[in-house]
Design a protein around this motif. Sequence first.
Motif, PDB file in Angstrom:
ATOM      1  N   ASP A   1      22.974  32.358 -49.143  1.00 48.39           N
ATOM      2  CA  ASP A   1      21.847  31.845 -49.905  1.00 48.39           C
ATOM      3  C   ASP A   1      20.697  32.826 -50.072  1.00 48.39           C
ATOM      4  O   ASP A   1      19.683  32.486 -50.650  1.00 48.39           O
ATOM      5  CB  ASP A   1      21.300  30.578 -49.235  1.00 48.39           C
ATOM      6  CG  ASP A   1      22.289  29.432 -49.309  1.00 48.39           C
ATOM      7  OD1 ASP A   1      22.985  29.316 -50.335  1.00 48.39           O
ATOM      8  OD2 ASP A   1      22.363  28.660 -48.342  1.00 48.39           O
ATOM      9  N   THR A   2      20.855  34.035 -49.556  1.00 50.52           N
ATOM     10  CA  THR A   2      19.747  34.981 -49.570  1.00 50.52           C
ATOM     11  C   THR A   2      20.170  36.335 -50.117  1.00 50.52           C
ATOM     12  O   THR A   2      21.162  36.917 -49.677  1.00 50.52           O
ATOM     13  CB  THR A   2      19.179  35.185 -48.143  1.00 50.52           C
ATOM     14  OG1 THR A   2      18.998  33.909 -47.532  1.00 50.52           O
ATOM     15  CG2 THR A   2      17.857  35.920 -48.201  1.00 50.52           C
TER      16      THR A   2
ATOM     17  N   LYS B   1      15.496  33.645 -51.618  1.00 52.68           N
ATOM     18  CA  LYS B   1      16.464  32.553 -51.690  1.00 52.68           C
ATOM     19  C   LYS B   1      16.542  32.142 -53.160  1.00 52.68           C
ATOM     20  O   LYS B   1      15.723  32.567 -53.972  1.00 52.68           O
ATOM     21  CB  LYS B   1      16.042  31.407 -50.777  1.00 52.68           C
ATOM     22  CG  LYS B   1      16.147  31.806 -49.312  1.00 52.68           C
ATOM     23  CD  LYS B   1      15.972  30.621 -48.377  1.00 52.68           C
ATOM     24  CE  LYS B   1      15.955  31.078 -46.930  1.00 52.68           C
ATOM     25  NZ  LYS B   1      17.134  31.903 -46.576  1.00 52.68           N
ATOM     26  N   LEU B   2      17.523  31.308 -53.494  1.00 52.82           N
ATOM     27  CA  LEU B   2      17.882  31.170 -54.904  1.00 52.82           C
ATOM     28  C   LEU B   2      16.904  30.432 -55.817  1.00 52.82           C
ATOM     29  O   LEU B   2      16.753  30.798 -56.968  1.00 52.82           O
ATOM     30  CB  LEU B   2      19.261  30.526 -54.998  1.00 52.82           C
ATOM     31  CG  LEU B   2      20.383  31.460 -54.547  1.00 52.82           C
ATOM     32  CD1 LEU B   2      21.722  30.744 -54.572  1.00 52.82           C
ATOM     33  CD2 LEU B   2      20.433  32.700 -55.410  1.00 52.82           C
TER      34      LEU B   2
ATOM     35  N   ARG C   1      13.332  33.057 -55.805  1.00 49.55           N
ATOM     36  CA  ARG C   1      12.061  32.871 -55.101  1.00 49.55           C
ATOM     37  C   ARG C   1      11.627  34.152 -54.391  1.00 49.55           C
ATOM     38  O   ARG C   1      12.440  35.046 -54.158  1.00 49.55           O
ATOM     39  CB  ARG C   1      12.193  31.751 -54.062  1.00 49.55           C
ATOM     40  CG  ARG C   1      12.679  30.454 -54.649  1.00 49.55           C
ATOM     41  CD  ARG C   1      12.556  29.297 -53.699  1.00 49.55           C
ATOM     42  NE  ARG C   1      12.796  29.616 -52.294  1.00 49.55           N
ATOM     43  CZ  ARG C   1      13.045  28.707 -51.361  1.00 49.55           C
ATOM     44  NH1 ARG C   1      13.111  27.422 -51.693  1.00 49.55           N
ATOM     45  NH2 ARG C   1      13.226  29.057 -50.132  1.00 49.55           N
TER      46      ARG C   1
ATOM     47  N   ASP D   1      11.006  34.658 -51.391  1.00 49.10           N
ATOM     48  CA  ASP D   1      11.681  34.882 -50.107  1.00 49.10           C
ATOM     49  C   ASP D   1      13.147  35.272 -50.324  1.00 49.10           C
ATOM     50  O   ASP D   1      13.926  35.344 -49.383  1.00 49.10           O
ATOM     51  CB  ASP D   1      11.573  33.653 -49.209  1.00 49.10           C
ATOM     52  CG  ASP D   1      12.231  32.404 -49.792  1.00 49.10           C
ATOM     53  OD1 ASP D   1      12.832  32.473 -50.888  1.00 49.10           O
ATOM     54  OD2 ASP D   1      12.141  31.341 -49.151  1.00 49.10           O
TER      55      ASP D   1
ATOM     56  N   ARG E   1      24.604  31.471 -57.610  1.00 46.84           N
ATOM     57  CA  ARG E   1      25.046  32.505 -56.675  1.00 46.84           C
ATOM     58  C   ARG E   1      26.286  33.226 -57.189  1.00 46.84           C
ATOM     59  O   ARG E   1      26.383  34.452 -57.147  1.00 46.84           O
ATOM     60  CB  ARG E   1      25.355  31.882 -55.311  1.00 46.84           C
ATOM     61  CG  ARG E   1      25.806  32.895 -54.271  1.00 46.84           C
ATOM     62  CD  ARG E   1      26.443  32.212 -53.077  1.00 46.84           C
ATOM     63  NE  ARG E   1      27.592  31.416 -53.492  1.00 46.84           N
ATOM     64  CZ  ARG E   1      28.046  30.345 -52.855  1.00 46.84           C
ATOM     65  NH1 ARG E   1      27.429  29.917 -51.775  1.00 46.84           N
ATOM     66  NH2 ARG E   1      29.091  29.701 -53.295  1.00 46.84           N
TER      67      ARG E   1
END
Length: 120
Positions: A105-106, A74-75, A70, A72, A91
């Motif tokens: 997560d980032t 994140k996944l 995404r 942002d 991940r």
Amino acid sequence: MGLAEMEPVDVKLTDYRMKVYLAVAAIPQGKVSTYGLVARHIGCSSARAVGQALRVNPFAPDVPCHRVVRSDLKLGGFGGRTDASALARKRDLLLSEGVKFVDPDTIHPDSLYDFSQPAG
DNA sequence: CATGTGACGCCTG
DNA sequence: CCAGGCGCCACAT
């Protein structure tokens, strides 16, 4: 178990989907791009439509759909799912390719590939 | 042709 | 930071 659950997912390879897969295939190992950037790269204004195309990826692992996240950083999703176990696999794949994370997560912005440079 | 559904993204409060 | 709202667009029904 319902019969519908065992039906094979029939993938219709439209021009649009092929454009998405071609673009994603160009993302180098150790980097990620985003649904929105892939959309822009293929001349489309809908990141959602890219997500739709990647929900089913008939060309894995040649088309590394796990390298699309995404905006942002994140996944997003993986294997057509958004649950924790699916995201954990996404991940781990990225970690094994050398993608940097700022938290579990980032992704770190350094690992972003935006299609502007031919050699990443 | 009309409607619903997302692995999205941006803007507001 | 956390909801909502809404535009977006390919696809399924």
